[in-house]
Motif scaffolding. Structure first.
Motif, mmCIF file in Angstrom:
data_model
loop_
_atom_site.group_PDB
_atom_site.id
_atom_site.type_symbol
_atom_site.label_atom_id
_atom_site.label_comp_id
_atom_site.label_asym_id
_atom_site.label_seq_id
_atom_site.Cartn_x
_atom_site.Cartn_y
_atom_site.Cartn_z
ATOM 1 N N SER A 192 0.854 -1.206 0.000
ATOM 2 C CA SER A 192 0.000 0.000 0.000
ATOM 3 C C SER A 192 0.884 1.248 0.000
ATOM 4 C CB SER A 192 -0.915 -0.010 1.231
ATOM 5 O OG SER A 192 -0.118 -0.042 2.400
ATOM 6 N N VAL A 193 2.160 1.048 0.398
ATOM 7 C CA VAL A 193 3.212 2.048 0.145
ATOM 8 C C VAL A 193 4.366 1.272 -0.488
ATOM 9 C CG1 VAL A 193 2.585 3.601 2.023
ATOM 10 C CG2 VAL A 193 4.231 1.770 2.446
ATOM 11 N N VAL A 194 5.216 1.954 -1.262
ATOM 12 C CA VAL A 194 6.290 1.213 -1.921
ATOM 13 C C VAL A 194 7.210 0.599 -0.878
ATOM 14 C CG1 VAL A 194 6.213 2.665 -3.965
ATOM 15 C CG2 VAL A 194 7.821 3.231 -2.148
ATOM 16 N N ARG A 195 7.750 -0.550 -1.204
ATOM 17 C CA ARG A 195 8.540 -1.321 -0.259
ATOM 18 C C ARG A 195 9.970 -1.457 -0.772
ATOM 19 N NH1 ARG A 195 8.150 -1.720 3.601
ATOM 20 N NH2 ARG A 195 8.110 -3.836 4.395
ATOM 21 N N PRO A 196 10.930 -1.634 0.148
ATOM 22 C CA PRO A 196 12.336 -1.745 -0.276
ATOM 23 C C PRO A 196 12.563 -2.917 -1.219
ATOM 24 C CG PRO A 196 12.188 -1.411 2.090
ATOM 25 C CD PRO A 196 10.798 -1.663 1.618
ATOM 26 N N VAL A 197 13.594 -2.801 -2.055
ATOM 27 C CA VAL A 197 13.865 -3.877 -3.023
ATOM 28 C C VAL A 197 14.397 -5.123 -2.326
ATOM 29 C CG1 VAL A 197 14.281 -2.289 -4.936
ATOM 30 C CG2 VAL A 197 16.189 -3.018 -3.482
ATOM 31 N N LYS A 198 14.872 -4.935 -1.109
ATOM 32 C CA LYS A 198 15.321 -6.091 -0.313
ATOM 33 C C LYS A 198 15.358 -5.675 1.148
ATOM 34 C CE LYS A 198 18.147 -9.052 -3.187
ATOM 35 N NZ LYS A 198 19.455 -9.585 -3.557
ATOM 36 N N GLU A 199 15.106 -6.662 2.014
ATOM 37 C CA GLU A 199 15.240 -6.409 3.451
ATOM 38 C C GLU A 199 15.847 -7.639 4.109
ATOM 39 O OE1 GLU A 199 11.799 -3.818 5.259
ATOM 40 O OE2 GLU A 199 10.915 -5.293 3.897
ATOM 41 N N LEU A 200 16.902 -7.425 4.892
ATOM 42 C CA LEU A 200 17.501 -8.534 5.639
ATOM 43 C C LEU A 200 16.505 -8.987 6.714
ATOM 44 C CD1 LEU A 200 20.183 -10.180 6.155
ATOM 45 C CD2 LEU A 200 20.681 -8.479 7.930
ATOM 46 N N LYS A 201 16.255 -10.330 6.732
ATOM 47 C CA LYS A 201 15.302 -10.841 7.714
ATOM 48 C C LYS A 201 15.911 -11.976 8.547
ATOM 49 C CE LYS A 201 11.726 -8.279 6.838
ATOM 50 N NZ LYS A 201 11.231 -7.317 7.853
ATOM 51 N N GLY A 202 17.204 -12.268 8.289
ATOM 52 C CA GLY A 202 17.849 -13.305 9.097
ATOM 53 C C GLY A 202 19.262 -13.530 8.614
ATOM 54 N N PHE A 203 20.116 -14.051 9.524
ATOM 55 C CA PHE A 203 21.464 -14.459 9.114
ATOM 56 C C PHE A 203 21.962 -15.536 10.077
ATOM 57 C CE2 PHE A 203 23.571 -12.268 12.568
ATOM 58 C CZ PHE A 203 22.848 -11.092 12.756
ATOM 59 N N GLN A 204 22.841 -16.370 9.558
ATOM 60 C CA GLN A 204 23.425 -17.439 10.381
ATOM 61 C C GLN A 204 24.903 -17.565 10.025
ATOM 62 O OE1 GLN A 204 21.331 -21.292 10.401
ATOM 63 N NE2 GLN A 204 19.468 -20.278 9.692
ATOM 64 N N ARG A 205 25.753 -17.762 11.017
ATOM 65 C CA ARG A 205 27.165 -18.033 10.787
ATOM 66 C C ARG A 205 27.311 -19.547 10.673
ATOM 67 N NH1 ARG A 205 31.040 -14.383 11.892
ATOM 68 N NH2 ARG A 205 32.416 -16.002 12.691
ATOM 69 N N VAL A 206 27.798 -20.009 9.527
ATOM 70 C CA VAL A 206 27.892 -21.456 9.272
ATOM 71 C C VAL A 206 29.349 -21.820 8.989
ATOM 72 C CG1 VAL A 206 27.116 -23.351 7.791
ATOM 73 C CG2 VAL A 206 25.557 -21.449 8.297
ATOM 74 N N GLN A 207 29.903 -22.696 9.809
ATOM 75 C CA GLN A 207 31.297 -23.121 9.609
ATOM 76 C C GLN A 207 31.331 -24.460 8.888
ATOM 77 O OE1 GLN A 207 33.979 -22.605 12.927
ATOM 78 N NE2 GLN A 207 35.217 -24.373 12.352
ATOM 79 N N LEU A 208 32.127 -24.528 7.808
ATOM 80 C CA LEU A 208 32.214 -25.764 7.034
ATOM 81 C C LEU A 208 33.663 -26.112 6.755
ATOM 82 C CD1 LEU A 208 29.418 -25.228 4.284
ATOM 83 C CD2 LEU A 208 29.257 -26.555 6.423
ATOM 84 N N ALA A 209 33.941 -27.382 6.800
ATOM 85 C CA ALA A 209 35.271 -27.853 6.426
ATOM 86 C C ALA A 209 35.346 -27.916 4.901
ATOM 87 C CB ALA A 209 35.501 -29.245 7.020
ATOM 88 N N PRO A 210 36.530 -27.989 4.339
ATOM 89 C CA PRO A 210 36.650 -28.101 2.882
ATOM 90 C C PRO A 210 35.863 -29.312 2.385
ATOM 91 C CG PRO A 210 38.799 -27.692 3.843
ATOM 92 C CD PRO A 210 37.855 -27.925 4.997
ATOM 93 N N GLY A 211 35.025 -29.083 1.361
ATOM 94 C CA GLY A 211 34.229 -30.176 0.793
ATOM 95 C C GLY A 211 32.933 -30.445 1.519
ATOM 96 N N GLU A 212 32.792 -29.891 2.714
ATOM 97 C CA GLU A 212 31.581 -30.165 3.481
ATOM 98 C C GLU A 212 30.407 -29.350 2.939
ATOM 99 O OE1 GLU A 212 30.013 -29.938 8.176
ATOM 100 O OE2 GLU A 212 31.938 -29.066 7.570
ATOM 101 N N SER A 213 29.208 -29.938 2.996
ATOM 102 C CA SER A 213 28.021 -29.148 2.627
ATOM 103 C C SER A 213 26.980 -29.323 3.718
ATOM 104 C CB SER A 213 27.472 -29.626 1.287
ATOM 105 O OG SER A 213 26.959 -30.941 1.456
ATOM 106 N N ARG A 214 26.068 -28.374 3.781
ATOM 107 C CA ARG A 214 25.052 -28.415 4.821
ATOM 108 C C ARG A 214 23.797 -27.705 4.326
ATOM 109 N NH1 ARG A 214 27.004 -25.924 10.198
ATOM 110 N NH2 ARG A 214 28.630 -27.482 9.822
ATOM 111 N N THR A 215 22.656 -28.232 4.736
ATOM 112 C CA THR A 215 21.410 -27.531 4.450
ATOM 113 C C THR A 215 21.195 -26.487 5.537
ATOM 114 O OG1 THR A 215 20.484 -29.512 3.451
ATOM 115 C CG2 THR A 215 18.929 -27.795 4.127
#
Ligand code: GLC
Length: 736
Positions: free
Chosen positions: A668-691
């Motif tokens: 109903s009013v213009v909204r920002p093109v993006k808004e940060l709504k969360g962040f997480q610090r994720v540590q991974l070893a080489p080759g490791e993947s995580r959801t």
């Protein structure tokens, strides 16, 4: 009938509140207030800067708080005069700007924000409180919550940058750290959320300048961190110097009563900024000091920092009926409540041997080092020059390589430079170092030693150039119209580059500088803001590869100061840049008026930033899959379950700050093109993947809309999960 029922219900609620059992503190406050004379009440509302010389006023009950004294013996002397020699023995509240450390100095708050790590920020605040309370300080003027979108403003150094969500998380972490779970704990320090409000929107980025902020922008951008920390129990709040649309915050009843007290229900204590009441005369809002005192206290201020207006005129104002004693009682009640909650009546004095036991404790220094490591942002690393783990001899040069005072940054009053460990000192433990300062300080233009520096670079395996800002170039009243490297620093980088060896530039500054042209003259750039006491060992570990950079930019990096104010969460405009723009050097001679297209950009610098909000590289590479949303058709009561596959495809174990952004496509009013709504610090070893999964309640998408209601509006949204605000694949969802 309905009205009758409504009136009956309201009456019942009011009766219930009136009869609610008073807390023990409220009972004590009432009892003490009942014994106080008008002069003694006014004395509590008076805050003075100083130590022993204030003892006389304390003895006469004419001062409620002091600031800028950190000597335990002097503090005890003032406290003795108040507690043992005044009529009612009301202790004095001792305050100080403990902004990013007391003795052990942590990175400046903008650097702390770059960690995107509320835990380390809370730990730093807790350590600050332990050290400051050991000297007798029980109230800090922190956290500074001013959202800032203009790096010309010197006080961006003290805040958490341009994003309201990050501002909230950092503010909450600091309040938790300072206050702990119990304000009466001797190591607890009352927080002060400041500067309420909108101070960071100073026109032109010039400190103390006017601000023009709509109510909706206040509510959607500038209020959130204040509301969140007020709800979380921040004990005090400081009014800001600026005026908003002509009304100085220190005299703004809508802010200090309608919003803070009536709408938010906050019951803490409001202090002015330094003489911000008296400055309403200069604003042209007050006729004189007496008028400013009347306006401030009637607007909702409880304590006057250093205008002397309250102590000089308040009794007169009450007798003239311009200020009611009810207002005075309200203010004094808030002040006394805080003093009781801090346990000052039971424990007014500080153990004068304590600070020597806690200051610079090894665990404090270790935490400061970790914070400095996490605050560093890797902006460039051509060819994987960093880490320098295979070289022996390095050149260290530049005015910030061995600058123990400058390294602490602004608002580091009580940090002692003798305890600072500089990069030069730390690097000497890792490499054979050739040391050639090159320049004496950041503004130095004397290039006479450049040939010596260049020759030294030729003898080294690699060169480290430490540039940036002296501490005085950021912070209060220190705005800059041009935010490139001062002095001959850029020339020093270019000179070193001529030697043809790998060049690593490390920047220590109080703001994101326009370092675009310097990137061209170096292989790698590490941006560490002012990293504090342990900046040297932190940077040495990062250079050597013992630590891997994880910092992300809490403010946009600009190509040129002329782009300011520039921020990622901007509105789209009706003519957004579309990538077809013609730049200055490509404009044909006698080009037709509309031949360049008509979109929102600069002919010289184009449109985008140098580096976007949330940007930062690592020594490893992180690969993001396409974000997935469990259920893309949602209602307001749902939780958005969004996830992404993150893989470490490089060769270093490292931490990535995974960021969640949302866009509300139509509002109903213009909204920002993006808004940060969360962040997480994720540590991974080489080759490791995580959801990596985010659970985002749809209610978090609420905003203040066209009707000035705080609602989630149904419609279509886009979501990203990425490593910065300019990356990632979009995924759609809708809210019914
Ligand atoms: C300063 C600053 C404020 C600080 C106060 C006390 O002018 O604006 O942030 O807390 O005075 O030093």
């Amino acid at each position: 009938m309905k009205m009758v029922r409504y009136v009956v219900v309201c009456a019942a609620i009011l009766w219930a509140v009136a009869c609610a059992p008073k807390s023990e503190v409220d009972r004590k406050v009432d009892e003490l207030l009942g014994q106080m004379t008008l002069q003694e009440k006014i004395g509590q509302m008076n805050q003075l800067s100083g130590g022993a010389w204030v003892a006389e006023q304390a003895r006469n009950g004419m001062v409620g708080s002091i600031l800028n004294c950190v000597d335990p013996a002097e503090i005890n002397a003032v406290q003795k005069a108040a507690v043992e020699e005044s009529r009612l023995g009301i202790p004095v509240l001792v305050s100080r700007d403990v902004i990013h450390g007391f003795r052990t100095i942590f990175p400046i708050p903008l650097g702390l924000a770059a960690t995107f790590d509320p835990d380390i920020v809370e730990q730093g605040a807790r350590i600050s409180a332990i050290e400051a309370t050991a000297s007798g300080v029980r109230w800090t003027f922190s956290p500074m919550l001013d959202v800032a979108r203009d790096p010309r403003w010197g006080r961006v150094a003290e805040g958490s940058g341009e994003d309201p969500y990050l501002d909230v998380q950092m503010g909450l972490a600091m309040v938790r750290g300072y206050q702990g779970d119990d304000l009466s704990d001797p190591t607890a320090m009352a927080a002060c959320i400041k500067h309420f409000v909108g101070y960071g929107a100073a026109e032109g980025g010039r400190d103390y300048n006017s601000t023009m902020i709509s109510e909706r922008s206040l509510r959607n951008t500038y209020f959130p961190a204040f509301k969140a920390t007020a709800d979380a129990g921040a004990a005090t709040l400081m009014t800001s110097f600026n005026e908003i649309d002509g009304i100085p915050s220190t005299g703004n009843r809508w802010l200090l009563k309608d919003i803070l007290r009536d709408e938010w229900g906050w019951d803490g204590m409001v202090v002015t900024d330094w003489n911000s009441a008296g400055e309403m005369i200069a604003h042209g809002f007050s006729r004189d000091l007496k008028h400013s005192a009347e306006q401030a206290v009637n607007a909702g201020v409880d304590m006057d920092m250093m205008s002397y207006g309250f102590i000089q005129y308040m009794e007169e104002l009450v007798k003239e009926g311009k200020v009611s004693e009810t207002e005075i009682d309200r203010a004094v009640r808030n002040i006394l409540k805080l003093k009781f909650e801090l346990g000052l009546f039971e424990n007014p004095y500080v153990d004068e041997t304590l600070s020597a036991q806690v200051d610079y404790a090894p665990e404090h220094l270790a935490a400061a080092k970790q914070a400095a490591i996490e605050s560093a942002i890797l902006l460039q690393n051509k060819g994987g020059v960093l880490p320098l783990d295979k070289v022996r001899t390095i050149l260290v040069t530049g005015p910030l390589a061995d600058a123990p005072y400058e390294q602490m940054g602004t608002w580091a009053f009580d940090g002692q430079k003798e305890h600072t460990v500089t990069p030069l000192e730390a690097l000497r433990k890792e490499y054979d170092v050739i040391w050639e300062p090159g320049l004496k300080y950041s503004r130095d233009k004397d290039k006479s030693s450049f040939p010596k520096v260049r020759a030294a670079a030729s003898r080294a395996d690699a060169a480290l150039v430490f540039v940036g800002e002296e501490a005085i170039l950021s912070g209060e009243a220190h705005s800059l119209s041009d935010i490139c490297l001062q002095g001959a620093q850029s020339e020093l980088i270019a000179e070193v580059a001529k030697a043809g060896k790998p060049v690593v530039v490390v920047v220590m500054a109080g703001r994101p500088l326009t370092i675009g042209r310097d990137l061209a003259n170096c292989d790698a750039m590490l941006y560490s803001f002012h990293p504090g006491t342990m900046g040297g060992p932190a940077i040495a570990d990062l250079i050597k590869g013992k630590a891997v950079p994880s910092g992300k930019s809490p403010m946009t990096f600009l190509h040129d100061a002329g782009q300011a104010p520039f921020y990622y969460n901007h509105n789209n405009t009706g003519r957004p840049c579309n990538g077809t723009e013609t730049l200055l050097e490509d404009i044909p001679i006698a080009a037709g008026q509309t031949s360049l297209g008509c979109t929102s950009y600069y002919l010289d610098t184009g449109y985008g930033p140098l580096f976007p909000f949330g940007y930062g590289l690592s020594y490893t590479e992180f690969e993001y899959g396409k974000p997935m949303i469990e259920d893309a058709d949602l209602t307001e009561d749902d939780v958005i379950m969004a996830s992404v596959e993150l893989r470490n495809t490089g060769k270093y174990e490292a931490t990535e700050v995974v960021q969640l952004y949302v866009r509300d496509l139509v509002g109903s009013v213009v909204r920002p093109v993006k808004e940060l709504k969360g962040f997480q610090r994720v540590q991974l070893a080489p080759g490791e993947s995580r959801t990596v999964t985010f659970a985002l309640p749809v209610s978090e998408l609420a905003f203040w809309n066209i009707d000035m209601e705080y609602v989630v509006e149904p419609g279509d949204f886009t979501l990203w999960i990425a490593g910065d605000s300019d990356s990632g694949e979009p995924v759609a969802f809708s809210v019914k």
